[in-house]
Design a protein around this motif. Sequence first.
Motif, PDB file in Angstrom:
ATOM      1  N   CYS A 198       0.826  -1.205   0.000  1.00 34.75           N
ATOM      2  CA  CYS A 198       0.000   0.000   0.000  1.00 34.75           C
ATOM      3  C   CYS A 198       0.862   1.257   0.000  1.00 34.75           C
ATOM      4  O   CYS A 198       1.768   1.403   0.819  1.00 34.75           O
ATOM      5  N   GLY A 199       0.579   2.156  -0.947  1.00 38.24           N
ATOM      6  CA  GLY A 199       1.130   3.502  -0.920  1.00 38.24           C
ATOM      7  C   GLY A 199       0.012   4.417  -0.445  1.00 38.24           C
ATOM      8  O   GLY A 199      -1.078   4.428  -1.044  1.00 38.24           O
ATOM      9  N   THR A 200       0.223   5.150   0.634  1.00 43.60           N
ATOM     10  CA  THR A 200      -0.888   5.887   1.233  1.00 43.60           C
ATOM     11  C   THR A 200      -0.495   7.286   1.672  1.00 43.60           C
ATOM     12  O   THR A 200       0.683   7.560   1.959  1.00 43.60           O
ATOM     13  N   ASN A 201      -1.500   8.167   1.709  1.00 46.02           N
ATOM     14  CA  ASN A 201      -1.318   9.530   2.221  1.00 46.02           C
ATOM     15  C   ASN A 201      -2.534   9.893   3.064  1.00 46.02           C
ATOM     16  O   ASN A 201      -3.308   9.023   3.442  1.00 46.02           O
ATOM     17  N   ASP A 202      -2.720  11.190   3.347  1.00 51.78           N
ATOM     18  CA  ASP A 202      -3.812  11.607   4.227  1.00 51.78           C
ATOM     19  C   ASP A 202      -5.194  11.457   3.602  1.00 51.78           C
ATOM     20  O   ASP A 202      -6.205  11.542   4.302  1.00 51.78           O
ATOM     21  N   THR A 203      -5.237  11.249   2.282  1.00 57.92           N
ATOM     22  CA  THR A 203      -6.523  11.243   1.592  1.00 57.92           C
ATOM     23  C   THR A 203      -6.869   9.910   0.951  1.00 57.92           C
ATOM     24  O   THR A 203      -7.979   9.407   1.087  1.00 57.92           O
ATOM     25  N   TYR A 204      -5.905   9.326   0.248  1.00 57.71           N
ATOM     26  CA  TYR A 204      -6.205   8.106  -0.507  1.00 57.71           C
ATOM     27  C   TYR A 204      -5.032   7.139  -0.461  1.00 57.71           C
ATOM     28  O   TYR A 204      -3.964   7.435   0.079  1.00 57.71           O
ATOM     29  N   SER A 205      -5.247   5.969  -1.054  1.00 57.55           N
ATOM     30  CA  SER A 205      -4.220   4.921  -1.092  1.00 57.55           C
ATOM     31  C   SER A 205      -4.204   4.251  -2.461  1.00 57.55           C
ATOM     32  O   SER A 205      -5.153   4.371  -3.242  1.00 57.55           O
ATOM     33  N   MET A 206      -3.105   3.554  -2.723  1.00 54.19           N
ATOM     34  CA  MET A 206      -2.990   2.671  -3.890  1.00 54.19           C
ATOM     35  C   MET A 206      -2.589   1.315  -3.336  1.00 54.19           C
ATOM     36  O   MET A 206      -1.619   1.219  -2.584  1.00 54.19           O
ATOM     37  N   VAL A 207      -3.325   0.272  -3.697  1.00 56.55           N
ATOM     38  CA  VAL A 207      -3.124  -1.028  -3.056  1.00 56.55           C
ATOM     39  C   VAL A 207      -2.944  -2.123  -4.098  1.00 56.55           C
ATOM     40  O   VAL A 207      -3.613  -2.149  -5.127  1.00 56.55           O
ATOM     41  N   SER A 208      -2.009  -3.016  -3.801  1.00 60.86           N
ATOM     42  CA  SER A 208      -1.814  -4.218  -4.599  1.00 60.86           C
ATOM     43  C   SER A 208      -1.496  -5.355  -3.635  1.00 60.86           C
ATOM     44  O   SER A 208      -1.312  -5.130  -2.439  1.00 60.86           O
ATOM     45  N   SER A 209      -1.447  -6.568  -4.147  1.00 53.75           N
ATOM     46  CA  SER A 209      -1.095  -7.711  -3.304  1.00 53.75           C
ATOM     47  C   SER A 209      -0.212  -8.659  -4.097  1.00 53.75           C
ATOM     48  O   SER A 209      -0.251  -8.681  -5.336  1.00 53.75           O
ATOM     49  N   ILE A 210       0.583  -9.444  -3.359  1.00 48.23           N
ATOM     50  CA  ILE A 210       1.512 -10.352  -4.023  1.00 48.23           C
ATOM     51  C   ILE A 210       1.828 -11.523  -3.102  1.00 48.23           C
ATOM     52  O   ILE A 210       1.871 -11.365  -1.880  1.00 48.23           O
ATOM     53  N   ASN A 211       2.015 -12.675  -3.686  1.00 52.91           N
ATOM     54  CA  ASN A 211       2.572 -13.820  -2.962  1.00 52.91           C
ATOM     55  C   ASN A 211       4.053 -13.855  -3.333  1.00 52.91           C
ATOM     56  O   ASN A 211       4.429 -14.351  -4.392  1.00 52.91           O
ATOM     57  N   LEU A 212       4.881 -13.308  -2.474  1.00 55.51           N
ATOM     58  CA  LEU A 212       6.295 -13.101  -2.772  1.00 55.51           C
ATOM     59  C   LEU A 212       7.081 -14.392  -2.585  1.00 55.51           C
ATOM     60  O   LEU A 212       7.242 -14.883  -1.469  1.00 55.51           O
ATOM     61  N   THR A 213       7.579 -14.942  -3.685  1.00 55.98           N
ATOM     62  CA  THR A 213       8.324 -16.199  -3.637  1.00 55.98           C
ATOM     63  C   THR A 213       9.659 -16.131  -4.365  1.00 55.98           C
ATOM     64  O   THR A 213      10.478 -17.037  -4.225  1.00 55.98           O
ATOM     65  N   SER A 218       9.745  -6.530  -8.496  1.00 59.38           N
ATOM     66  CA  SER A 218       9.431  -5.098  -8.446  1.00 59.38           C
ATOM     67  C   SER A 218       7.927  -4.882  -8.596  1.00 59.38           C
ATOM     68  O   SER A 218       7.263  -5.592  -9.356  1.00 59.38           O
ATOM     69  N   ILE A 219       7.405  -3.901  -7.864  1.00 62.65           N
ATOM     70  CA  ILE A 219       5.991  -3.526  -7.931  1.00 62.65           C
ATOM     71  C   ILE A 219       5.907  -2.024  -8.194  1.00 62.65           C
ATOM     72  O   ILE A 219       6.595  -1.234  -7.544  1.00 62.65           O
ATOM     73  N   ASP A 220       5.036  -1.621  -9.129  1.00 61.20           N
ATOM     74  CA  ASP A 220       4.822  -0.210  -9.445  1.00 61.20           C
ATOM     75  C   ASP A 220       3.394   0.168  -9.060  1.00 61.20           C
ATOM     76  O   ASP A 220       2.438  -0.209  -9.741  1.00 61.20           O
ATOM     77  N   LEU A 221       3.254   0.903  -7.948  1.00 63.61           N
ATOM     78  CA  LEU A 221       1.931   1.296  -7.484  1.00 63.61           C
ATOM     79  C   LEU A 221       1.424   2.570  -8.153  1.00 63.61           C
ATOM     80  O   LEU A 221       0.261   2.942  -7.962  1.00 63.61           O
ATOM     81  N   THR A 222       2.265   3.244  -8.922  1.00 64.13           N
ATOM     82  CA  THR A 222       1.842   4.491  -9.569  1.00 64.13           C
ATOM     83  C   THR A 222       0.754   4.245 -10.608  1.00 64.13           C
ATOM     84  O   THR A 222       0.056   5.169 -11.013  1.00 64.13           O
ATOM     85  N   LYS A 223       0.610   2.996 -11.042  1.00 64.51           N
ATOM     86  CA  LYS A 223      -0.392   2.660 -12.058  1.00 64.51           C
ATOM     87  C   LYS A 223      -1.689   2.115 -11.457  1.00 64.51           C
ATOM     88  O   LYS A 223      -2.630   1.803 -12.188  1.00 64.51           O
ATOM     89  N   GLU A 224      -1.725   1.986 -10.123  1.00 66.80           N
ATOM     90  CA  GLU A 224      -2.918   1.451  -9.467  1.00 66.80           C
ATOM     91  C   GLU A 224      -3.972   2.542  -9.270  1.00 66.80           C
ATOM     92  O   GLU A 224      -3.658   3.723  -9.130  1.00 66.80           O
ATOM     93  N   LYS A 225      -5.250   2.127  -9.245  1.00 68.68           N
ATOM     94  CA  LYS A 225      -6.351   3.058  -9.006  1.00 68.68           C
ATOM     95  C   LYS A 225      -6.279   3.605  -7.584  1.00 68.68           C
ATOM     96  O   LYS A 225      -5.823   2.922  -6.675  1.00 68.68           O
ATOM     97  N   HIS A 226      -6.770   4.836  -7.422  1.00 69.82           N
ATOM     98  CA  HIS A 226      -6.808   5.444  -6.096  1.00 69.82           C
ATOM     99  C   HIS A 226      -8.049   4.957  -5.348  1.00 69.82           C
ATOM    100  O   HIS A 226      -9.150   4.915  -5.909  1.00 69.82           O
ATOM    101  N   ILE A 227      -7.855   4.565  -4.098  1.00 73.70           N
ATOM    102  CA  ILE A 227      -8.959   4.186  -3.234  1.00 73.70           C
ATOM    103  C   ILE A 227      -8.857   4.973  -1.935  1.00 73.70           C
ATOM    104  O   ILE A 227      -7.866   5.685  -1.702  1.00 73.70           O
TER     105      ILE A 227
END
Length: 379
Positions: A198-213, A218-227
């Motif tokens: 999760c990349g988060t601030n005072d207003t919104y977040s960008m969230v992804s999930s992974i099974n890290l093996t 590398s994960i790029d959260l800049t392309k995720e929708k804002h929630i």
Amino acid sequence: MKEKLKKIAKNRIFTLIGILIFIGICLGIGSMIAFIQHESDPTDVAATYFRAFVGNDYNKMYECLYKEEGYYLDKNLYMDTMKKLRSQYVIDTYEIKEPENKNGRKTVTVVCRDENSGKTKNFDVLIASKRKGFSISPEYYVDISNLTVKRFSVTIPKGNQLQLNDVTITEKMADIKNDGNNVMYNITGMISGKYKICGTNDTYSMVSSINLTESNTSIDLTKEKHIANAKYSKLINESGRKILDEFYKAVRKRKSDNEKLIRLFSDKKAAKAVKKLVEESEKIVYWKDTKNIDKYKVIDMSMKNLKSGITYDDKKKIYTLTYDYSYDYVSATDTALYNSYVYKLSGKCTSKMTIKYEAQKDKVIVRDIQIKNKNKKND
């Protein structure tokens, strides 16, 4: 003659003193070597770690770990891993072996025995050492590099913080670098497993999930929708659930101006909209053109397959809560006195409720509400 005797006596005294000094030095060196060997014995930390494993004390096990700077060792993920591992062992008795080198790493092997079957199973404790300051002997820790993956990186927009499984990542856990309008977090090592990123601030977040093996992930959260972030997600979900509950109470009772429902809408336009939607939904459970429909009551309504999601429009500064669900309903009359007959109507409605919110400091305001319904009547 006396002078010769004095010289001989002095020589013997000096020799004796020298011998005693030599013996003292030898004893001192021997004691120091024994002390260093005792202090540098990794068996103690291995024994502490294993006994905590036997006793299901996973907090104590975590305290024994080597936590190198630049590593993120998720405590809950580690404890879950150890719980699963513990279920694979039957330990009636055990024997802690002397430390030895295995594959280039210092290892303490514990032989675990199941007395019923007579079978044994090894529990290997890998050891890491670190010398602090001018200390003669190193301090020993448990090395879990066999449970980790190397080189994990996440890119998020500037002005956000990175959280992994709801834990904020600091400079001690990662190498943080600015890259234009973004920030990259480079983590040397992590425990393999499932992560909410999760990349988060005072207003919104960008969230992804992974099974890290795998390493080098590398994960790029800049392309995720804002929630909505955690704070506003909680406020919006609490509000939405109240609206959903009170809305269908109003529908069942045919009260579009239900006070508890209207109280949830401080915006007059939104309050007017929800009244209209209640009236429209009443026509679903109380069929239009049904004879004596005013005598019917909803006797059963069960909601199913409720799914929800929250998005955020950074330009309009609006959160949108969406509920997708369906409900079965049965409406019926009271028993007719003249023929003891009950009239019923029933069906299934698939719905999508959309509620738009605006944040105001520590609260959220409903600005609009909409519902799309698809009613299927039972014959």
